[in-house]
Design a protein around this motif. Structure first.
Motif, short mmCIF file in Angstrom:
data_model
loop_
_atom_site.label_atom_id
_atom_site.label_comp_id
_atom_site.label_asym_id
_atom_site.label_seq_id
_atom_site.Cartn_x
_atom_site.Cartn_y
_atom_site.Cartn_z
N ARG B 2 0.84 -1.20 0.00
CA ARG B 2 0.00 0.00 0.00
C ARG B 2 0.88 1.25 0.00
O ARG B 2 0.57 2.25 -0.67
CB ARG B 2 -0.89 -0.03 1.25
CG ARG B 2 -1.95 1.01 1.27
CD ARG B 2 -2.84 0.81 2.47
NE ARG B 2 -2.05 0.55 3.67
CZ ARG B 2 -2.49 -0.09 4.74
NH1 ARG B 2 -3.71 -0.55 4.76
NH2 ARG B 2 -1.73 -0.25 5.80
N ALA B 3 2.01 1.17 0.72
CA ALA B 3 2.92 2.30 0.79
C ALA B 3 3.46 2.64 -0.59
O ALA B 3 3.59 3.82 -0.94
CB ALA B 3 4.06 1.97 1.75
N HIS B 6 0.98 4.76 -2.40
CA HIS B 6 0.90 6.15 -1.92
C HIS B 6 2.11 6.96 -2.38
O HIS B 6 1.98 8.13 -2.77
CB HIS B 6 0.81 6.18 -0.39
CG HIS B 6 -0.51 5.67 0.13
ND1 HIS B 6 -1.71 6.22 -0.25
CD2 HIS B 6 -0.81 4.67 0.99
CE1 HIS B 6 -2.70 5.57 0.36
NE2 HIS B 6 -2.17 4.62 1.12
N ILE B 7 3.28 6.33 -2.33
CA ILE B 7 4.49 7.04 -2.77
C ILE B 7 4.41 7.32 -4.27
O ILE B 7 4.75 8.42 -4.73
CB ILE B 7 5.76 6.22 -2.41
CG1 ILE B 7 5.91 6.13 -0.89
CG2 ILE B 7 7.02 6.84 -3.01
CD1 ILE B 7 6.92 5.09 -0.41
N ASN B 10 2.19 10.15 -5.06
CA ASN B 10 2.83 11.42 -4.72
C ASN B 10 3.84 11.85 -5.78
O ASN B 10 3.97 13.03 -6.09
CB ASN B 10 3.49 11.34 -3.34
CG ASN B 10 3.78 12.72 -2.79
OD1 ASN B 10 2.92 13.60 -2.82
ND2 ASN B 10 5.00 12.93 -2.34
N ARG B 13 1.82 13.22 -8.51
CA ARG B 13 1.31 14.54 -8.15
C ARG B 13 2.40 15.60 -8.32
O ARG B 13 2.17 16.69 -8.80
CB ARG B 13 0.81 14.50 -6.70
CG ARG B 13 0.10 15.75 -6.28
CD ARG B 13 -0.87 15.51 -5.15
NE ARG B 13 -0.33 14.72 -4.06
CZ ARG B 13 -1.00 14.44 -2.96
NH1 ARG B 13 -2.24 14.88 -2.82
NH2 ARG B 13 -0.48 13.73 -2.00
N GLU B 14 3.62 15.24 -7.92
CA GLU B 14 4.75 16.16 -8.07
C GLU B 14 4.95 16.49 -9.56
O GLU B 14 5.15 17.64 -9.92
CB GLU B 14 6.02 15.53 -7.50
CG GLU B 14 7.24 16.43 -7.68
CD GLU B 14 8.52 15.84 -7.09
OE1 GLU B 14 8.48 14.67 -6.64
OE2 GLU B 14 9.53 16.55 -7.07
N ARG B 17 2.39 18.78 -11.13
CA ARG B 17 2.47 20.17 -10.66
C ARG B 17 3.77 20.84 -11.12
O ARG B 17 4.07 21.95 -10.70
CB ARG B 17 2.37 20.21 -9.13
CG ARG B 17 0.98 19.86 -8.68
CD ARG B 17 0.80 19.94 -7.19
NE ARG B 17 -0.53 19.47 -6.84
CZ ARG B 17 -0.98 19.42 -5.60
NH1 ARG B 17 -0.22 19.82 -4.61
NH2 ARG B 17 -2.20 18.97 -5.35
N GLU B 77 15.23 14.04 -3.00
CA GLU B 77 14.73 13.72 -1.65
C GLU B 77 15.86 13.78 -0.62
O GLU B 77 15.68 14.26 0.49
CB GLU B 77 14.13 12.31 -1.63
CG GLU B 77 12.83 12.17 -2.36
CD GLU B 77 11.63 12.14 -1.43
OE1 GLU B 77 11.77 12.41 -0.23
OE2 GLU B 77 10.54 11.86 -1.93
N SER B 82 13.91 15.87 2.49
CA SER B 82 12.52 15.46 2.69
C SER B 82 12.45 13.96 3.00
O SER B 82 11.46 13.48 3.54
CB SER B 82 11.67 15.80 1.47
OG SER B 82 12.28 15.32 0.30
N ILE B 83 13.54 13.27 2.68
CA ILE B 83 13.57 11.82 2.92
C ILE B 83 13.53 11.50 4.42
O ILE B 83 13.05 10.44 4.82
CB ILE B 83 14.82 11.19 2.25
CG1 ILE B 83 14.62 9.71 2.07
CG2 ILE B 83 16.10 11.48 3.03
CD1 ILE B 83 15.53 9.08 1.06
N GLY B 85 11.66 12.82 6.73
CA GLY B 85 10.27 12.70 7.17
C GLY B 85 9.62 11.43 6.64
O GLY B 85 8.81 10.80 7.32
N LEU B 86 9.99 11.06 5.42
CA LEU B 86 9.31 9.93 4.77
C LEU B 86 9.82 8.57 5.28
O LEU B 86 9.02 7.70 5.62
CB LEU B 86 9.52 10.03 3.25
CG LEU B 86 8.77 9.02 2.40
CD1 LEU B 86 7.26 9.14 2.63
CD2 LEU B 86 9.07 9.23 0.93
N LEU B 87 11.14 8.42 5.37
CA LEU B 87 11.68 7.11 5.75
C LEU B 87 11.43 6.76 7.21
O LEU B 87 11.62 5.62 7.61
CB LEU B 87 13.18 7.05 5.46
CG LEU B 87 13.60 6.82 4.01
CD1 LEU B 87 15.09 6.59 3.91
CD2 LEU B 87 12.85 5.67 3.37
N ILE B 91 7.49 2.62 6.42
CA ILE B 91 7.78 2.07 5.09
C ILE B 91 9.19 1.49 5.12
O ILE B 91 10.02 1.90 5.93
CB ILE B 91 7.67 3.12 3.96
CG1 ILE B 91 8.68 4.26 4.16
CG2 ILE B 91 6.29 3.67 3.84
CD1 ILE B 91 8.80 5.15 2.95
#
Lengths: 322, 268
Positions: B2-3, B6-7, B10, B13-14, B17, B77, B82-83, B85-87, B91
């Motif tokens: 599932r992760a 979601h990644i 994203n 989405r990046e 934009r 990342e 930003s990695i 916050g994500l790692l 996950i």
């Protein structure tokens, strides 16, 4: 079972391209932090605080030693489900809004769409992000990003949170807000581990602290114990004390200093070696009235400066630690 | 799993934009449209020009997207932190790499679909109102479904390029990653020459080395059926299936390497 436990946790980095040399970032750190504690991890810039937090988050791997959170090895996905982390100077995807970021992170915990929206909204309220939550993060100031960083660390209602310099970039109102938030987390039973070089934060919030300097642990313990062992005297505040009586007392009772607070009202400082009872009896006999009697402690800052100054400096090469 | 989804969403989405991506797609669509004008300058080759230019545009601009987004996927990342916050969310590192890969493939899929729609619109316009006699002179009809198999193989090629770009992105900066990915892409188009090397050299060692490189380096030529399709030549389904299989297995190996490197990496 401790909430956080490290055993001889050590990290050496290699520096230099042509002649690689080891550089000591953290040396044999052993810590035990219980559930529900607010633990301050203190040290000057470059002491190894961020390195320790990154080891606990498994963003870097230890050279040797071991660390556990909630009884499981760090990096375990089950551990990650139960913890929160605020990195130092956080940066998030600047093309997302604050709401989208929180909902994205919430999704990684397997929350439903409705639950994501509810959690994101409640947390942004809690950290004081209002209508700006629908702006892209590239438009956020450093302080606002810090608040978003704190909110994302709490998205899973964690049992243990790690804050790396949580007050960084915040204005006085923001700092107060975050202090209150940390105290609320403590009241909920959450363990808070935060690094800081701002000692007033630690003094206001922590039950225990550890002091790190040059990659080594130089002291740890309950704040009350650390500061209690360094009582340096007594402060006696009296009223109704005439100048003549004060002069007489100063000549005979070993008073280290006297500060006039008002008409016939003085704060007298006595060294630790002089018991205050004897002087107090004399002053009362001379017509003075006791207002207060308090032990004089070192501040955490006094203690910190002494500990850091005494720490051994040799550790390899130039600093690469946070 | 599932992760990974979601990644990937994203990453998508990046991309949507990102104004640079829009510019690339807009330019590609414009070039496909301009192929119609160029076709008018040629006698009897009009449809071939449109098909050649259209397929080349899809392949080239797809390649640009795959490389320039792919090389930044992990590097950005790490560089922007930003990695962190994500790692620290629940996950695993391999899920991060796969999520990034799937996200970029999804982006490429949508963009190739947009370019394909523009391509078919130009072809439809070219074929509209043309009499039967002129139609017979064409080697293949304007709206030839076989073009889709050429485009599908372009997409598979882009999946391989993405995997390679992502692999380099796990341990090097964007410039080096771009140079290495582009270098492999160029070499990969001359890979068949390595197989024939042993016919032109005396040295047995050189022949073995060339043979080894032939198997180790990606073979991008295998995905290129543009010329056959434009000429109306039949391309065997088994060839397409084998090429697709190759385009799945090679990225899987490359991504395994990327995960192995990324899983041991310190984020200082």
């Amino acid at each position: 079972m401790d909430a956080i436990r490290t055993e001889a946790l050590t990290k050496h980095f290699t520096v230099g391209f042509w002649r690689p040399r080891p550089y000591l970032a953290l040396e044999a750190l052993t810590l035990q932090i219980g559930h529900g504690e607010v633990f301050g991890f203190l040290g000057p810039n470059g002491a190894g605080k961020t390195t320790t937090l990154k080891l606990l988050m498994q963003l870097i791997y230890p050279t040797s030693g071991h660390a556990e959170i909630l009884g499981r090895p760090v990096g375990d996905v089950e551990v990650k489900r139960r913890i929160g982390y605020l990195p130092e100077n956080p940066y998030f995807y600047d093309y997302l809004t604050a709401e989208e970021l929180l909902e994205y992170f919430s999704a990684l915990f397997g929350h439903s769409a409705a639950e994501r929206r509810r959690r994101a909204s409640a947390l942004l309220d809690e950290v004081g992000i209002g209508a700006e939550r629908r702006l892209q993060l590239r438009k956020f100031s450093k302080g606002m990003l810090q608040r978003v960083g704190i909110a994302q660390a709490l998205i899973n209602d964690p049992e243990v949170v790690f804050f790396d310099e949580p007050m960084s970039g915040l204005d006085p109102l923001g700092r107060r807000h975050i202090r209150e938030l940390i105290l609320r987390l403590r009241d909920r039973g959450c363990t808070v581990f935060f690094s800081s070089h701002v000692l007033s934060d630690a003094e206001a919030l922590c039950s225990r602290v550890a002091i790190l300097a040059n990659g080594r642990l130089v002291s740890q313990g309950a704040l009350s114990e650390i500061l209690a062992v360094t009582i340096r005297g007594w402060e006696l505040v009296v009223s109704g004390l005439t100048e003549t009586a004060l002069a007489h007392a100063q000549s005979s009772a070993g008073i280290r200093g006297a500060t006039r607070l008002g008409p016939e009202r003085y704060a007298l400082e006595l060294p630790m070696t002089v018991p205050p009872e004897h002087l107090l009896a004399k002053l009362v006999a001379a017509g003075a009235t006791l207002v207060s009697l308090n032990p004089l402690h070192d501040t955490l800052e006094d203690f910190f400066v002494r500990q850091v100054a005494a720490a051994p400096e040799e550790r390899g090469l130039e600093s690469t630690r946070g | 799993m599932r992760a990974i989804g979601h990644i990937a969403v994203n990453v998508f989405r990046e991309s949507v934009r990102d104004k640079v991506l829009y510019s690339i797609v807009a330019f590609a669509v414009m070039l496909i449209a301009v192929s119609y004008l160029l076709a008018q300058l040629t006698a009897g080759q009009d449809l071939k020009i449109i098909k050649d230019l259209g397929l080349a545009s899809i392949a080239t601009f797809g390649l640009l997207m795959a490389i320039f987004i792919g090389i930044g996927l992990v590097w950005k990342e790490v560089e922007r932190r930003s990695i962190y916050g994500l790692l620290t969310k629940p996950i695993r590192r391999w899920e991060f790499i796969l999520g990034k890969y799937v996200g970029l493939v999804l982006t490429l899929l949508v963009n190739v679909a947009v370019m394909t729609a523009a391509f078919y619109a130009v072809l439809a316009y070219q074929g509209w109102g043309v009499d039967e006699l002129a139609r017979r002179a064409w080697p293949a009809p304007p709206m030839d479904p076989a073009l889709l198999s050429a485009i599908a193989l372009i997409l598979v090629e882009l999946m391989l390029v993405t995997g390679i770009a992502l692999f380099f992105s796990t341990f090097s900066g964007p410039f080096l990653s771009a140079v290495l990915t582009l270098g492999l892409w160029v070499i990969g188009h001359f890979n068949t020459d390595l197989r024939n090397f042993e016919n032109v050299v005396e040295s047995r060692a050189a022949a073995w080395l060339a043979r080894g490189l032939y198997y180790a380096l990606p073979n991008f030529d295998t995905f290129d059926i543009k010329a056959q399709v434009v000429q109306g030549q039949h391309v065997a389904a088994s060839y397409i299936a084998l090429s697709v299989l190759y385009g799945m297995v090679y990225p899987a190996l490359v991504l395994t390497g990327a995960v192995a490197i990324f899983s041991r990496r310190d984020f200082k």
